[in-house]
Design an enzyme around this catalytic site. Structure first.
Site, PDB file in Angstrom:
ATOM      1  N   CYS A   1      -1.286  -0.026  16.038  1.00 20.31           N
ATOM      2  CA  CYS A   1      -0.574   0.174  14.765  1.00 20.31           C
ATOM      3  C   CYS A   1      -0.071  -1.151  14.194  1.00 20.31           C
ATOM      4  CB  CYS A   1       0.627   1.085  14.975  1.00 20.31           C
ATOM      5  SG  CYS A   1       0.154   2.713  15.495  1.00 20.31           S
TER       6      CYS A   1
ATOM      7  N   ASN B   1      -4.227   5.026  22.140  1.00 23.22           N
ATOM      8  CA  ASN B   1      -4.594   3.601  22.091  1.00 23.22           C
ATOM      9  C   ASN B   1      -3.921   2.759  23.180  1.00 23.22           C
ATOM     10  OD1 ASN B   1      -2.112   3.776  20.811  1.00 23.22           O
ATOM     11  ND2 ASN B   1      -2.601   2.290  19.218  1.00 23.22           N
TER      12      ASN B   1
ATOM     13  N   GLU C   1      11.928   1.565  19.453  1.00 23.30           N
ATOM     14  CA  GLU C   1      11.555   1.741  20.858  1.00 23.30           C
ATOM     15  C   GLU C   1      11.667   0.402  21.561  1.00 23.30           C
ATOM     16  OE1 GLU C   1       7.637   3.959  20.349  1.00 23.30           O
ATOM     17  OE2 GLU C   1       8.870   5.354  21.502  1.00 23.30           O
TER      18      GLU C   1
ATOM     19  N   GLU D   1       6.974   6.626  15.160  1.00 26.53           N
ATOM     20  CA  GLU D   1       6.324   5.319  15.074  1.00 26.53           C
ATOM     21  C   GLU D   1       4.931   5.593  14.537  1.00 26.53           C
ATOM     22  OE1 GLU D   1       3.893   2.719  15.673  1.00 26.53           O
ATOM     23  OE2 GLU D   1       4.262   2.710  17.841  1.00 26.53           O
TER      24      GLU D   1
HETATM   25  C1  SIN Z   1       0.953   0.952  18.816  1.00 28.10           C
HETATM   26  O1  SIN Z   1      -0.157   0.676  18.435  1.00 28.10           O
HETATM   27  O2  SIN Z   1       1.503   1.988  18.437  1.00 28.10           O
HETATM   28  C2  SIN Z   1       1.743   0.098  19.783  1.00 28.10           C
HETATM   29  C3  SIN Z   1       1.314  -1.297  19.824  1.00 28.10           C
HETATM   30  C4  SIN Z   1       2.165  -2.146  20.721  1.00 28.10           C
HETATM   31  O3  SIN Z   1       3.058  -1.669  21.418  1.00 28.10           O
HETATM   32  O4  SIN Z   1       1.942  -3.342  20.719  1.00 28.10           O
END
Ligand code: SIN
Length: 540
Positions: free
Chosen positions: A339, A205, A514, A305
């Protein structure tokens, strides 16, 4: 929870829904993406024109500073999610190929860990500069293989490069501690050491940002890495590997490998090979649990994550326009495929109608189509399985009495991977969207009555990654932020991602952070030294 009363916002008929979006359907005789993006013909396929075509790495992975094929010669195909057309092929690395990449990272580790933080800082900075210089090409690759609109892809390249910049600034500032000992005459200090070879497994993604978010801190502290890039979006990570080569990253320090059918065996090697001392994974909770089980055989350091089910709460005292803008960015960023996307939008009854009407109006304004078309705001989903899940969630909500305010249908005239950006009102907690991550462009609005009630429902989920709320009451801001069971809270904003902020979840969203100072610690071990030979009095 009090029974939810249905709040009336006019539903749309299915026929009206079908025609309400601006859609970019292009003539069938011309491949759709060719109209607004310059193309060149390469071999038998049409590819987007890169300023530097050598960034498009086909059939090869980057191991030990060289571009190599899988030993078996096996490859897999990568397709454009917008058109379904073949982009190219990549090596399907197997277990032995992966062992070889780990051996390269292992051989590079000892010399690399001995380099100074300052020199690693310069390497990361150079890599950052090259990403910025090649931002247009990296964005083109992202749009091509992931489908997100070019504007979003460019935003992702900046976000991704910023991880290198941020960690280049941390690399020279790796400090240990001195600790007062309990034993007279003893002295205690700590040394922060690189954990060793790291196995990094990244998702599709954010084809650029998820790899730089892991590699940045790993290199800053002196680790070497084997990065398994996603089967759907390998080309961006391979282009980033090419930029590592140009930046002068020593052979074996960064290895980027690809696999599709062989992904389980590659994952098994990365999580069980004793040389790998740390695994960092971004992806689904079930896969995270599997990798954790596999890592237990050699007790690796682990960051996970994983999935989210983010609540987005709009209180009566919120600035409704700001809340609408926040919900749009939080829910529909990358067409809902992050996410941290809002998954359940809770709106207090006093502002429900106003919020729903304004939110629905904004979503109706989206333009869906191929990400290379500059007028497109929302691209395709990654593949057909994603469409099926989104469709199931919409049909489930509809069958249980929710009201579709906008969208709700597939868009077959654009291609099999397109779904209308959708807003559904009067959601209830028995619907699938209340407990499962949709990972698509569907926003469900849940009316609620009280603060206590909504926080309880927001927390009634096994995962806890991000949570958002809008309120102008300062005491409520503290109260609710402290009570939400998540790793990250956005207050009066729908966008929380920032290389300087610790990103990560609680509960079954995983652990580890992270980005930020905390992201550095994930790639270090703390060695304690006790010195017991001092003697107390000064020598005469
Ligand atoms: C993710 O969807 O795992 C990361 C989203 C983000 O870094 O904003």
């Amino acid at each position: 929870m009090a029974p939810i009363q249905k709040t009336i916002v006019s539903p749309v008929s299915r026929a009206a829904t079908r025609s309400q979006f601006r859609r970019k359907t292009l003539p069938m005789t011309v491949p759709r993406i060719f109209l607004t993006h310059p193309y060149i013909r390469l071999a038998s396929t049409m590819v987007p024109k890169l300023k530097d075509p050598s960034l498009f790495k086909q059939h090869v992975c980057y191991v030990n500073g060289e571009w190599i094929k899988a030993r078996s010669g096996k490859t897999f195909e990568v397709n454009d999610p917008a058109t379904g057309e073949l982009i190219g092929t990549c090596p399907d690395f197997d277990a032995q190929d992966t062992e070889n990449a780990i051996a390269a990272a292992d051989a590079a580790f000892e010399p690399f860990r001995k380099t100074t933080g300052r020199s690693r800082s310069k390497l990361l900075r150079k890599w950052y500069d090259l990403m910025v210089e090649n931002a247009d090409d990296l964005a083109t690759l992202i749009t091509w293989e992931n489908g997100k609109p070019m504007a979003d892809a460019k935003g992702e390249v900046t976000y991704a490069a910023n991880f290198f910049e941020w960690f280049s600034e941390e690399a020279p500032r790796i400090y240990g501690d001195t600790i007062p000992s309990s034993t007279p005459g003893n002295r205690v200090w700590t040394i922060k050491e690189p954990v060793g070879v790291c196995g990094l497994i990244t998702p599709w993604n954010f084809p650029a940002a998820m790899i730089t978010r892991k590699i940045g801190p790993a290199l800053a502290v002196g680790c070497t890495v084997v990065c398994k890039s996603p089967g759907e979006t390998p080309y961006t990570s391979l282009a980033i590997a090419e930029l590592a080569h140009r930046a002068g990253v020593p052979a074996g320090v960064v290895n980027v490998i690809t696999a599709l059918d062989n992904t389980p065996e590659v994952g098994k090697v990365l999580t069980t090979n004793p040389t790998v001392r740390k695994v960092s994974f971004t992806g689904s909770t079930p896969v995270g649990k599997l990798l954790m089980r596999q890592c237990s055989s050699t007790l690796k350091k682990l960051s996970l994550e994983l999935g989210g089910n983010a609540p987005f709460i709009v209180f009566d005292d919120a600035d409704v326009d700001a809340a609408v803008a926040g919900a749009i960015i939080s829910k529909f960023r990358s067409s809902g495929q992050t996410c941290v996307c809002a998954n359940r939008i809770f709106v207090q009854r006093g502002v429900y109608d106003e919020f729903a009407a304004k939110f629905a109006a904004k979503v109706r304004d989206f333009t869906v189509g191929n990400g290379f078309d500059t007028s497109v705001t929302h691209g395709p989903l990654i593949h057909h399985r994603a469409i099926d899940k989104v469709d199931q969630h919409v049909r489930d909500a509809e069958s249980k009495g929710a009201t579709i305010l906008v969208g709700g249908q597939k868009m077959p005239d654009l291609g099999p991977n397109f779904f209308q950006p959708t807003v559904i009102g009067n959601m209830t907690t028995d619907m699938a969207m209340a407990s499962e991550e949709t990972f698509g462009p569907v926003a469900g609005l849940f009316p609620f009555d009280t603060e206590g009630e909504v926080v309880q429902i927001a927390n009634a989920t096994s995962v806890g990654l991000a949570g958002y709320f809008f309120s102008r009451d300062l005491a409520r801001v503290y109260r609710v932020a402290e009570h939400l069971e998540v790793g990250m809270v956005g207050v009066n904003t729908g966008l929380i991602s920032d290389p300087a902020s610790p990103f990560g979840g609680v509960k079954e969203s995983g652990f580890g952070r992270e980005g930020s100072l905390y992201g550095i610690g994930e790639y270090q071990v703390t060695k304690m030294v006790t010195y017991g030979g001092m003697g107390l009095p000064l020598q005469k």
